[in-house]
Design a protein around this motif. Structure first.
Motif, PDB file in Angstrom:
ATOM      1  N   ARG A 131       0.825  -1.193   0.000  1.00  0.00           N
ATOM      2  CA  ARG A 131       0.000   0.000   0.000  1.00  0.00           C
ATOM      3  C   ARG A 131       0.870   1.259   0.000  1.00  0.00           C
ATOM      4  O   ARG A 131       1.957   1.264   0.575  1.00  0.00           O
ATOM      5  N   ILE A 132       0.350   2.287  -0.666  1.00  0.00           N
ATOM      6  CA  ILE A 132       1.007   3.593  -0.670  1.00  0.00           C
ATOM      7  C   ILE A 132       0.488   4.396   0.520  1.00  0.00           C
ATOM      8  O   ILE A 132      -0.710   4.382   0.820  1.00  0.00           O
ATOM      9  N   ASN A 133       1.385   5.053   1.214  1.00  0.00           N
ATOM     10  CA  ASN A 133       1.024   5.893   2.357  1.00  0.00           C
ATOM     11  C   ASN A 133       1.475   7.317   2.078  1.00  0.00           C
ATOM     12  O   ASN A 133       2.656   7.557   1.805  1.00  0.00           O
ATOM     13  N   LEU A 134       0.539   8.251   2.141  1.00  0.00           N
ATOM     14  CA  LEU A 134       0.862   9.660   1.937  1.00  0.00           C
ATOM     15  C   LEU A 134       0.577  10.442   3.213  1.00  0.00           C
ATOM     16  O   LEU A 134      -0.526  10.371   3.757  1.00  0.00           O
ATOM     17  N   GLN A 147      -4.000   6.256   2.903  1.00  0.00           N
ATOM     18  CA  GLN A 147      -3.450   4.953   2.522  1.00  0.00           C
ATOM     19  C   GLN A 147      -4.342   4.323   1.459  1.00  0.00           C
ATOM     20  O   GLN A 147      -5.563   4.430   1.509  1.00  0.00           O
ATOM     21  N   ALA A 148      -3.721   3.671   0.483  1.00  0.00           N
ATOM     22  CA  ALA A 148      -4.466   3.050  -0.606  1.00  0.00           C
ATOM     23  C   ALA A 148      -3.636   1.927  -1.208  1.00  0.00           C
ATOM     24  O   ALA A 148      -2.414   1.880  -1.024  1.00  0.00           O
ATOM     25  N   ILE A 190      -3.310  11.891 -11.170  1.00  0.00           N
ATOM     26  CA  ILE A 190      -3.591  10.559 -10.635  1.00  0.00           C
ATOM     27  C   ILE A 190      -4.321  10.691  -9.303  1.00  0.00           C
ATOM     28  O   ILE A 190      -4.295  11.739  -8.658  1.00  0.00           O
ATOM     29  N   TRP A 191      -4.960   9.589  -8.909  1.00  0.00           N
ATOM     30  CA  TRP A 191      -5.730   9.548  -7.673  1.00  0.00           C
ATOM     31  C   TRP A 191      -5.119   8.537  -6.714  1.00  0.00           C
ATOM     32  O   TRP A 191      -4.561   7.509  -7.127  1.00  0.00           O
ATOM     33  N   VAL A 192      -5.264   8.819  -5.440  1.00  0.00           N
ATOM     34  CA  VAL A 192      -4.859   7.887  -4.392  1.00  0.00           C
ATOM     35  C   VAL A 192      -6.106   7.605  -3.572  1.00  0.00           C
ATOM     36  O   VAL A 192      -6.620   8.486  -2.883  1.00  0.00           O
ATOM     37  N   SER A 193      -6.598   6.381  -3.672  1.00  0.00           N
ATOM     38  CA  SER A 193      -7.848   6.077  -2.979  1.00  0.00           C
ATOM     39  C   SER A 193      -8.016   4.580  -2.798  1.00  0.00           C
ATOM     40  O   SER A 193      -7.517   3.781  -3.599  1.00  0.00           O
ATOM     41  N   ASN A 194      -8.727   4.238  -1.758  1.00  0.00           N
ATOM     42  CA  ASN A 194      -9.132   2.864  -1.533  1.00  0.00           C
ATOM     43  C   ASN A 194     -10.483   2.607  -2.185  1.00  0.00           C
ATOM     44  O   ASN A 194     -10.755   1.538  -2.708  1.00  0.00           O
ATOM     45  N   TYR A 195     -11.337   3.641  -2.159  1.00  0.00           N
ATOM     46  CA  TYR A 195     -12.676   3.566  -2.727  1.00  0.00           C
ATOM     47  C   TYR A 195     -12.938   4.870  -3.479  1.00  0.00           C
ATOM     48  O   TYR A 195     -12.669   5.949  -2.942  1.00  0.00           O
ATOM     49  N   PRO A 196     -13.444   4.827  -4.702  1.00  0.00           N
ATOM     50  CA  PRO A 196     -13.656   6.057  -5.478  1.00  0.00           C
ATOM     51  C   PRO A 196     -14.880   6.830  -4.992  1.00  0.00           C
ATOM     52  O   PRO A 196     -15.961   6.747  -5.579  1.00  0.00           O
TER      53      PRO A 196
END
Length: 229
Positions: A131-134, A147-148, A190-196
């Motif tokens: 997972r990417i963490n910002l 996180q995503a 770009i998007w960072v998301s778990n759910y759109p």
């Protein structure tokens, strides 16, 4: 930067019913689809058996069996609508713009499965996901971690890049942020998301509109400054 938005715009950004992207999210992969088909089949069988046991009317049993048989079709809409409602229950929202403070990759444990190896021994298999963490924040001291699931596009994210999202609150002045949506990085598109969560096309329009206003204000301020000189 945090700019309040109207309730009308908020409901455009997070519609009540599921969007196409949200439907695809809950429709899942091919194994998920097969699982939904199995649930639909079992639902029809259970309803038919209950109808036989209780001698219920044929029309009622047929109706419920029809609904259960289409579970694979309507369930993604139901779950997306329910999840959207958890965001729409917040009365106030604002467009937030800050910067990426830190970006790093982690490996998260999603769950475990028990299986048997070739020797007949019980083995526990861990399901992990990268997972990417910002860590994002602004000049006012607001910071939050997003996180995503990690995508290849995320490798281009660097500290200092602009990040935008929707901040939700119960306070009219947005002093306390209770929840945030998926994050957008305009520099990379770009998007960072778990759910759109968001209607992304509308959010990008809002982002471009606010950026245009900001540039106009900067130019006007510069003109006034130079005129005084």
């Amino acid at each position: 930067m945090l700019i309040p938005i109207t309730r009308e715009k908020f409901e455009q950004l997070i519609p009540l019913t599921g969007t196409a992207a949200q439907y695809r999210y809950y429709a899942g992969s091919w194994p998920d689809f097969l699982r939904k088909l199995l649930i639909s089949f079992l639902g029809v069988v259970v309803i038919w058996l209950l109808g036989e046991i209780t001698n219920s009317g044929g029309a009622t049993v047929s109706l419920f069996a029809f609904i259960a048989g289409l579970y694979w079709l309507w369930s993604p809409v139901y779950w997306a609508t329910r999840r959207n409602s958890s965001y729409r229950r917040f009365p106030y929202a604002g467009f937030w713009r800050g910067n990426v403070l830190e970006a790093f990759v982690s490996e998260e444990l999603l769950g475990t499965e028990e299986t048997v190896n070739e020797y007949g021994e019980l083995v526990i298999v861990e399901n992990r996901e990268r997972r990417i963490n910002l860590q994002v924040g602004d000049k006012n001291g607001f910071e939050i971690q997003i996180q995503a699931p990690l995508l290849r596009l995320h490798r281009n994210i660097k500290p200092g890049q602009v990040v935008e999202l929707l901040a939700l609150s119960k306070d009219p002045d947005l002093e306390r942020i209770s929840k945030v949506t998926d994050a957008y990085i305009p520099q990379l598109d770009i998007w960072v998301s778990n759910y759109p969560v968001l209607r992304r096309d509308i959010f990008v329009e809002v982002s471009e509109e606010l950026s245009g206003r900001r540039r106009k204000r900067t130019k006007a301020s510069s003109s006034r400054r130079y005129s005084r000189l």
